[in-house]
Design an enzyme around this catalytic site. Structure first.
Site, short mmCIF file in Angstrom:
data_model
loop_
_atom_site.label_atom_id
_atom_site.label_comp_id
_atom_site.label_asym_id
_atom_site.label_seq_id
_atom_site.Cartn_x
_atom_site.Cartn_y
_atom_site.Cartn_z
N THR A 70 1.71 -29.23 75.49
CA THR A 70 1.84 -28.20 74.51
C THR A 70 2.08 -26.81 75.35
OG1 THR A 70 -0.62 -27.62 74.36
CG2 THR A 70 0.42 -29.32 72.76
N CYS A 71 1.87 -26.82 76.31
CA CYS A 71 2.20 -25.14 77.14
C CYS A 71 3.50 -25.15 77.19
CB CYS A 71 1.31 -25.11 78.40
SG CYS A 71 -0.41 -25.05 78.09
#
Length: 528
Positions: free
Chosen positions: A496-497
């Site tokens: 998700t980063c």
């Protein structure tokens, strides 16, 4: 040059003027046939307005960075949202760059521990920073580092995940978790130059075990376990999906929760992240220090707004006085339980003041003000104070309520064509373009047939945010899909980063759908 246009309206035979009127069809709502049917005075008015609108738009573009930046400038309202968003992001970047502090937050993901833990940490940080005597907002920090207890991971994806978890927690219909009073002010120990870390609990190691150790200088008082005190913080007054503060006990713990929600909103704006918490228009206007009018009732309770609008129209008729008398209205009204219930006076002695054609407009104004502001003003004020704990008040002055909603919530409606346009596919397998193309077609075919709820869940699994930014050009980092070697047993994963989705090269479309939906529904966090 405008006065001659008014005094000497152009004739219908002047081609440039007619051309101007027809080219501005979208703004003036005139077709060529309609233009031909207008008399000279009507044509002059429509042409003049069309030219004036073009002039204002041109001024807004050319002088956006000079006159448009002046406080109260009309040109600021004429800018396109993309331009205002770009300026706002640039200003947020400058504010973050001017700060040399970061805040580290460690919380648990479960709702009953997430909200109290986060609120306690934000309280501690703000109280400690205020003791330093600085004039800057206490939470004006260049970075927020988030970690969830029991989960491995780091980066901006966890910050987005925190914002999403907080919005889900406060918008839930479940009773509010037990909250604590704000702790007394005390200095905070700096760990390294320019860095301050806040923790949810003090810990002491004894025999290799972690023991919870209560602080001796804190005397928290648990929120009374009553139905009124533990009511949800928000409710949906009208259109589903839009929320307004719910009047509860207005206890110190509850009001402190609203202030911390304002702080979360401020952090979201400062770091240009999405907070999927759609608030009613009057709430956004209050946060922006804008006057709430009775027309905002249309966004709060459209049914009541329409009734009041008809009431005003009927009061102007020849039988207006008789009609109002038959209704028996006075400046004394009853409210719904979510708004506090009971009877309220719109004016002192309102029960003895009947509604007449002369005061009907004052009646609807006072009624709208009561329902949207007066009954919840303490909660709204604490939310505003929380935003100002992060951002200076003047920073938001150039935004409209619609701008603020788009910046905060993004676009919850996932447009598949928009998502396709910004998504990049990468092939880690590098064995055959044909199979990769086939998997790409399967993937988009499955997403197209998903409901909006499923698309939001997929985007949350993919990026930690269930919404797309209002301006997809500002999506950083843009979503991407990495195709991995064949493995029909492995589930898709996501980083998700960097907004990256990892999908093995499955052997069939049905397997792609099964594995993708299973991974999205599982919601397992951490490194795999």
């Amino acid at each position: 040059p405008i006065l001659p246009l008014i005094q000497h309206p152009p004739s219908r035979g002047e081609a440039p003027w007619t051309k101007m009127a027809t080219t501005k069809t979208a703004d003036c709502s005139l077709t060529e046939d309609q233009v031909c049917g207008l008399n000279s005075h009507q044509l002059a008015a429509s042409v003049l307005l069309g030219r004036w609108n073009c002039t204002i738009e041109l001024f807004g573009r050319v002088f956006a960075d000079t006159v448009g930046r002046s406080r109260g400038s009309y040109l600021a309202d004429e800018k396109q949202f993309e331009m205002r968003e770009r300026e706002f992001r640039r200003e947020m970047d400058a504010i973050r760059s001017s700060s040399h502090r970061e805040v580290v937050i460690e919380v648990e993901r479960a709702r009953e521990r997430l909200l109290p833990g986060l609120f306690n940490q934000l309280n501690s940080f703000c109280d400690a920073w205020q003791l330093g005597g600085t004039s800057n907002p206490p939470l004006c920090v260049y970075r927020v580092k988030v970690s969830f207890q029991g989960e491995q991971g780091e980066g901006s994806g966890l910050l987005r995940s925190l914002f999403t978890a907080v919005s889900e927690g406060v918008l839930s219909d479940e009773p509010l978790p037990h909250l604590e009073l704000p702790p007394p002010r005390r200095p905070m120990s700096p760990l390294g130059k320019g860095r301050m870390v806040i923790r949810e609990r003090q810990r002491a190691r004894n025999g290799g075990q972690v023991i919870e150790k209560p602080s001796s200088d804190r005397t928290p008082e648990l929120l009374q376990d009553t139905a009124k005190a533990r009511q949800p913080l928000f409710y949906q007054p009208g259109k589903p999906g839009f929320y307004s503060p719910r009047l509860g006990s207005n206890s110190p713990e509850r009001l402190n929760a609203y202030r911390n929600l304002g702080r979360v909103i401020g952090l979201c704006l400062l770091h240009c992240e999405i907070l999927p918490m759609p608030l009613c228009r009057h709430v956004l206007k209050y946060l922006l220090h804008r006057e709430v009018s009775w027309h905002d009732l249309a966004f709060f309770d459209s049914v009541m707004y329409e009734s009041l609008r008809k009431l005003i129209l009927e009061s102007r008729g020849p039988d207006g006085s008789e009609h109002l008398a038959n209704l028996g209205l006075s400046f004394h009204v009853n409210l719904r339980p979510e708004e506090g219930g009971g009877a309220w006076d719109l004016l002192p002695g309102g029960a003895l003041c009947p509604v007449t054609p002369e005061n009907v407009y004052e009646y609807v104004q006072k009624y709208a003000e009561l329902r949207m502001v007066r009954v919840n003003e303490e909660a709204l004020q604490h939310m505003r104070d929380g935003v100002n704990d992060v951002l200076p008040e003047t920073v938001l002055s150039g935004l409209s309520p619609e701008d603020l909603r788009l910046l905060l919530c993004g676009c919850p409606h996932i447009d598949i064509d928009v998502l396709k346009g910004i998504t990049v596919f990468n092939d880690e397998y590098r064995k055959g373009q044909e199979s990769v193309t086939r998997l790409k077609g399967w993937f988009w075919s499955i997403v197209e047939r998903m409901s909006q709820k499923e698309r939001q869940e997929l985007l949350y699994f993919w990026t930690s945010s269930p919404s797309l930014p209002a301006n997809v050009d500002s999506y950083q980092p843009p979503p991407s899909v990495m195709i991995r070697p064949p493995d029909d047993q492995r589930l898709p994963t996501a980083n998700t980063c960097i907004s990256r989705l990892y999908i093995p090269l499955y052997s069939s479309k049905s397997l792609v759908k099964l594995r993708l939906l299973t991974a999205v529904k599982t919601k397992t966090f951490g490194f795999l």
